[in-house]
Design an enzyme around this catalytic site. Structure first.
Site, PDB file in Angstrom:
ATOM      1  N   ASP A 113       0.862  -1.179   0.000  1.00 32.00           N
ATOM      2  CA  ASP A 113       0.000   0.000   0.000  1.00 32.00           C
ATOM      3  C   ASP A 113       0.903   1.236   0.000  1.00 32.00           C
ATOM      4  O   ASP A 113       1.407   1.628  -1.043  1.00 32.00           O
ATOM      5  CB  ASP A 113      -0.885  -0.110   1.257  1.00 32.00           C
TER       6      ASP A 113
ATOM      7  N   THR B  22       5.681  -0.520   5.410  1.00 31.67           N
ATOM      8  CA  THR B  22       5.961  -1.781   6.110  1.00 31.67           C
ATOM      9  C   THR B  22       7.042  -2.550   5.359  1.00 31.67           C
ATOM     10  O   THR B  22       8.021  -3.012   5.942  1.00 31.67           O
ATOM     11  CB  THR B  22       4.676  -2.643   6.170  1.00 31.67           C
TER      12      THR B  22
ATOM     13  N   ARG C 274     -11.109 -12.915   5.849  1.00 32.57           N
ATOM     14  CA  ARG C 274      -9.911 -13.570   5.306  1.00 32.57           C
ATOM     15  C   ARG C 274     -10.276 -14.818   4.506  1.00 32.57           C
ATOM     16  O   ARG C 274      -9.560 -15.218   3.606  1.00 32.57           O
ATOM     17  CB  ARG C 274      -8.971 -13.988   6.444  1.00 32.57           C
TER      18      ARG C 274
HETATM   19  P1  IMP Z   1       1.760  -0.450   3.802  1.00 28.64           P
HETATM   20  O1  IMP Z   1       2.827  -0.403   4.820  1.00 28.64           O
HETATM   21  O2  IMP Z   1       0.943   0.828   3.782  1.00 28.64           O
HETATM   22  O3  IMP Z   1       2.242  -0.821   2.436  1.00 28.64           O
HETATM   23  O4  IMP Z   1       0.705  -1.504   4.304  1.00 28.64           O
HETATM   24  C1  IMP Z   1       0.858  -2.852   4.109  1.00 28.64           C
HETATM   25  C2  IMP Z   1      -0.083  -3.634   4.972  1.00 28.64           C
HETATM   26  O5  IMP Z   1      -1.291  -2.928   5.240  1.00 28.64           O
HETATM   27  C3  IMP Z   1      -0.478  -4.898   4.273  1.00 28.64           C
HETATM   28  O6  IMP Z   1       0.456  -5.927   4.519  1.00 28.64           O
HETATM   29  C4  IMP Z   1      -1.832  -5.155   4.822  1.00 28.64           C
HETATM   30  O7  IMP Z   1      -1.732  -5.889   6.012  1.00 28.64           O
HETATM   31  C5  IMP Z   1      -2.397  -3.787   5.138  1.00 28.64           C
HETATM   32  N1  IMP Z   1      -3.259  -3.281   4.045  1.00 28.64           N
HETATM   33  C6  IMP Z   1      -3.020  -2.272   3.188  1.00 28.64           C
HETATM   34  N2  IMP Z   1      -4.041  -2.108   2.328  1.00 28.64           N
HETATM   35  C7  IMP Z   1      -4.945  -3.055   2.639  1.00 28.64           C
HETATM   36  C8  IMP Z   1      -6.220  -3.414   2.085  1.00 28.64           C
HETATM   37  O8  IMP Z   1      -6.740  -2.844   1.109  1.00 28.64           O
HETATM   38  N3  IMP Z   1      -6.844  -4.458   2.672  1.00 28.64           N
HETATM   39  C9  IMP Z   1      -6.338  -5.157   3.727  1.00 28.64           C
HETATM   40  N4  IMP Z   1      -5.148  -4.844   4.263  1.00 28.64           N
HETATM   41  C10 IMP Z   1      -4.450  -3.796   3.719  1.00 28.64           C
END
Ligand code: IMP
Length: 383
Positions: free
Chosen positions: A307, A311, A369
């Protein structure tokens, strides 16, 4: 969908010469495969465009339609539909006013259920000749739907048992003459079961009212995960990569991906990290560390979704500190529009729009899930 024209559940008649606003078109060959087509958006039409059920003279496709052509290779067929997909929820939507091209509420509802599950369909794309006289087709059968993803024709029936004899006769004849054709005769109860059998469950959409629509259906997921597995197998031929999944969203993807990788003995490991909880408490914490030693090994980090990328950025830095021989990233979903950290992605399943998605391992507050597809959550549920 054929019907004798009277009796309970029989299809209403269409005007002569009209097939719900759709024109006849000669097929180049009777055994030509239907073209892939996007589902139409019948319910999305302006009200003025909606037709009530047009009168239709079908009588099992006998006579006029079939005999107008010179032989089995010239049976009439209608062109595939090309308009865009409906986003109308299936549940509770009225089906009394059946828009063209459908001839019956059950067909219309079936199309909307298919749309809900993201299954591509074509309405009556092909006629199968059943009988010829002096080189002319005198009887043909036109199944209601073709589902390219499942390579299956579907004939919907709402007829009472006693009235299905004629339809059954045609189905038998079709199977004899065209044994290669995969066709199912379905009642409403049956087609909900069929969809569930093919993984488009749960049985009824009303069981997941929080879902707006299916974004990636089961068949597309399976196909793409297979492709990713083949790519990885090709790129890592002669090597034994370690697959590292980030819990918990990755569970479904990881288990399908690892089974589609054909090179031997890929080790599998998992990590779990904390996510931001709005309390401003420090950085990402590792909740579960690796069990494998990855020093000098080829590592593929497997993610459910990237996203903002923050992370992943943190995890990659951590893994690099363990000095693997190589480190690549495979993500099922890429929400590019929201990217903040510019992380390298080597294998991407699908780029998706800026929507919150659930299913196939992904959750919203630990729910959804277990949905077998990726679906968009209704916006009003999100904070
Ligand atoms: P990032 O650090 O913003 O890239 O977030 C990554 C994590 O956020 C993923 O591994 C998911 O656990 C959670 N996440 C981000 N977008 C979604 C979504 O649309 N649905 C469910 N989980 C999400």
């Amino acid at each position: 969908m054929t019907s004798p024209g009277n009796g309970i559940g029989a299809k209403p008649k269409r005007r002569r010469g009209s097939r719900g606003g759709r024109r006849h078109k000669k097929a180049t060959a009777a055994n030509a495969e239907p073209q892939a087509a996007e589902p139409i958006a019948p319910a999305a039409k302006p009200q003025a465009e909606l037709e009530t059920k047009p009168k239709r003279r079908r009588g099992g496709q006998r006579g006029k339609k079939a005999t107008a052509d010179a032989g089995p290779s010239r049976v009439t067929a209608r062109p595939p539909l090309t308009t865009t997909r409906a986003r109308t929820p299936v549940t509770g939507a009225p089906t009394e006013d059946v828009p063209a091209p459908f001839a019956h509420p059950a067909e219309y509802e079936f199309a909307r259920i298919l749309d809900f599950y993201g299954i591509t369909w074509q309405y009556e794309p092909r006629s199968f000749p059943l009988r010829w006289e002096q080189g002319h087709v005198t009887e043909a059968f036109t199944p209601d739907f073709y589902l390219p993803d499942l390579n299956m024709y579907v004939e919907i029936t709402t007829l009472k048992t006693g009235l299905t004899a004629e339809k059954n006769r045609k189905m038998r004849l079709l199977k004899q003459l065209h044994p290669e054709v995969n066709i199912k005769l379905l009642k409403k109860r049956d087609y909900l079961r069929l969809l569930s059998k093919y993984g488009y469950g749960p049985l009824a959409p009303e069981q997941v009212p929080e879902i707006d629509r299916v974004l990636i259906p089961v068949t597309k997921l399976q196909r793409r995960v297979g492709e990713l597995g083949a790519l990885i197998s090709h790129d890592y031929a002669g090597k034994e990569p370690v697959l590292i999944g980030i819990l918990r969203g990755v569970i479904c993807f990881m288990s399908d991906l690892m089974r589609s990788i054909s090179i031997p003995a890929a080790a599998v490991d998992f990590m779990s990290v904390s996510s931001y909880e709005g309390n401003g408490s420090g950085a990402v914490r590792i909740l579960k560390d690796l069990d494998e030693n990855i020093k000098g090994r080829d590592v593929i980090l497997v993610e459910d979704i990237v996203d903002t990328g923050m992370t992943l950025n943190h995890i990659l830095e951590y893994l690099q500190s363990k000095r693997p021989a190589s480190l690549r990233v495979c993500t099922l979903l890429d929400k590019q529009a929201r990217r903040i950290a510019n992380v390298p992605l080597d294998y991407i399943g699908f780029e998706i729009p800026d929507e919150f998605v659930v299913g196939y391992g992904l959750d919203f507050r630990q729910r959804f899930r277990n949905l077998p597809f990726i679906a968009v959550l209704k916006h009003d549920l999100l904070p």
